[in-house]
Design an enzyme around this catalytic site. Structure first.
Site, short mmCIF file in Angstrom:
data_model
loop_
_atom_site.label_atom_id
_atom_site.label_comp_id
_atom_site.label_asym_id
_atom_site.label_seq_id
_atom_site.Cartn_x
_atom_site.Cartn_y
_atom_site.Cartn_z
N SER A 28 0.39 3.79 5.63
CA SER A 28 -0.63 3.07 4.85
C SER A 28 -1.97 3.14 5.57
O SER A 28 -3.03 3.19 4.94
CB SER A 28 -0.21 1.61 4.68
N TYR B 134 0.87 -1.18 0.00
CA TYR B 134 0.00 0.00 0.00
C TYR B 134 0.90 1.23 0.00
O TYR B 134 0.85 2.08 0.88
CB TYR B 134 -0.98 -0.02 1.19
N GLN C 286 3.91 -10.19 13.12
CA GLN C 286 4.07 -8.94 13.87
C GLN C 286 2.74 -8.33 14.29
O GLN C 286 2.70 -7.26 14.88
CB GLN C 286 4.94 -7.95 13.10
N HIS D 166 7.39 5.18 1.45
CA HIS D 166 8.03 4.01 0.83
C HIS D 166 8.87 4.45 -0.37
O HIS D 166 9.98 3.97 -0.58
CB HIS D 166 6.98 3.02 0.33
P1 AMP Z 1 5.52 -0.54 6.16
O1 AMP Z 1 5.05 -0.89 4.78
O2 AMP Z 1 4.59 0.36 6.90
O3 AMP Z 1 5.98 -1.74 6.95
O4 AMP Z 1 6.82 0.35 5.96
C1 AMP Z 1 7.89 -0.09 5.16
C2 AMP Z 1 9.06 0.86 5.36
O5 AMP Z 1 8.66 2.17 5.00
C3 AMP Z 1 9.53 0.92 6.82
O6 AMP Z 1 10.94 1.00 6.85
C4 AMP Z 1 8.90 2.20 7.30
O7 AMP Z 1 9.63 2.81 8.35
C5 AMP Z 1 8.96 3.05 6.05
N1 AMP Z 1 7.99 4.15 6.14
C6 AMP Z 1 6.67 4.06 6.45
N2 AMP Z 1 6.12 5.29 6.49
C7 AMP Z 1 7.11 6.16 6.22
C8 AMP Z 1 7.18 7.59 6.12
N3 AMP Z 1 6.11 8.36 6.30
N4 AMP Z 1 8.36 8.15 5.83
C9 AMP Z 1 9.46 7.38 5.63
N5 AMP Z 1 9.47 6.04 5.70
C10 AMP Z 1 8.31 5.44 5.99
#
Ligand code: AMP
Length: 288
Positions: free
Chosen positions: A189, A32, A61, A37
């Protein structure tokens, strides 16, 4: 861009892409995709010859009763975004590929995962056990030179860096700044599920953290700054799961600026949606 669903498929693809002689970057995601990302993907594409993105909503998790089933998913769009960003290979496994029957081996980082999101009042330490286990497996499957993480999940980045150091995993962890909407809301997301009035209320979270940053710059003491931030949240009827200041190096609790880098982290429900955010305050002189 190749899409693989199995570990053997990823390994074959990496051989065919000449990974052995090239710099490989890994960006783990749960999909998403948003601009947060994208910032990680762009950093990997800029630094590495090959960029691999994993796309996996990791069941271990999530606690029972959390939003695993409701976690937003749109693989078709994610693949388009990844391809446009220059990703070479996507690893999008089914849960059974990552956790086959009989799976019973986990990686735990002790201590750092008992606080903040790992605290008993929050997601609990098993949350991080799920994160470190899946990240360890992804690192083993892909064998990247660099792996990219966002500081939006600051504790996660700290825990993963610790795991990589402690287990001598041959990868460099790169952590990158939080990307926000112009009004300050940290991209997530889960923001997709906020209705317009919840989204407006959620802005109190980044405002509260901004207030702490300003207070720190202005030489205010940490306790008063945290109190101000709590008021900011309360004004929008947001009751944080936690709002805490910790030493950014080892997550030990602190109650005054003492020359250390400080992580101020918050988790708070807004309606049904749990949001997290944080600020990193560079070392400040000792409070008098
Ligand atoms: P997730 O899909 O939420 O597990 O996130 C995947 C990666 O994207 C992780 O390393 C998160 O820390 C990073 N991430 C999520 N949101 C942000 C954001 N707003 N800014 C920078 N990195 C992000």
């Amino acid at each position: 861009m190749r899409v693989e669903r199995t570990r053997s498929g990823v390994r074959r693809a990496l051989v065919e892409l000449g990974a052995a002689k090239r710099t490989v970057g890994l960006v783990p995601t749960m999909g998403y995709l948003h601009d947060g990302h994208l910032s990680l993907l762009e950093a990997s594409v800029a630094r590495c010859d090959l960029t691999v993105m994993s796309l996996f909503v990791n069941p271990t998790q999530f606690r029972p009763g959390e939003d695993l089933d409701r976690y937003p998913r749109d693989e078709e769009r994610d693949l388009e975004v990844a391809e446009a960003a220059g990703v070479d290979l996507v690893y999008a496994p089914e849960p059974g590929e990552v956790y086959p029957e009989g799976f019973c081996t986990y990686v735990s980082v002790v201590g750092l995962t008992d606080v903040l999101c790992g605290g008993p009042e929050s997601r609990g330490r098993d949350h991080f056990r799920g994160v470190t286990t899946v990240v360890c497996k992804l690192l083993n499957t892909v064998g990247p030179d660099y792996a990219f993480f966002g500081r939006k999940d600051a504790q996660q980045a700290i825990v993963i860096s610790r795991m990589v150091g402690d287990l001598d995993l041959p990868v460099e962890i790169v952590s990158l700044p939080t990307i926000r909407d112009p009004d300050g809301l940290a991209l997530s997301s889960r923001n997709a599920y906020l209705d317009p009035s919840e989204r407006e209320r959620a802005l109190a979270i980044s405002r509260a953290l901004g207030r702490i940053e300003l207070a720190a710059e202005g030489g205010e003491d940490l306790r008063a700054a945290l109190e101000g931030a709590r008021e900011e949240l309360a004004a929008e009827q947001i009751e944080p799961e936690y709002l805490e200041a910790r030493d950014a190096r080892d997550l030990s609790p602190i109650d005054r600026f003492n020359g250390q880098p400080v992580l101020v982290a918050v988790a708070a429900p807004v309606g049904e949606i749990r949001l997290i955010d944080n600020v990193l305050i560079p070392p400040r002189p000792m409070e008098g």
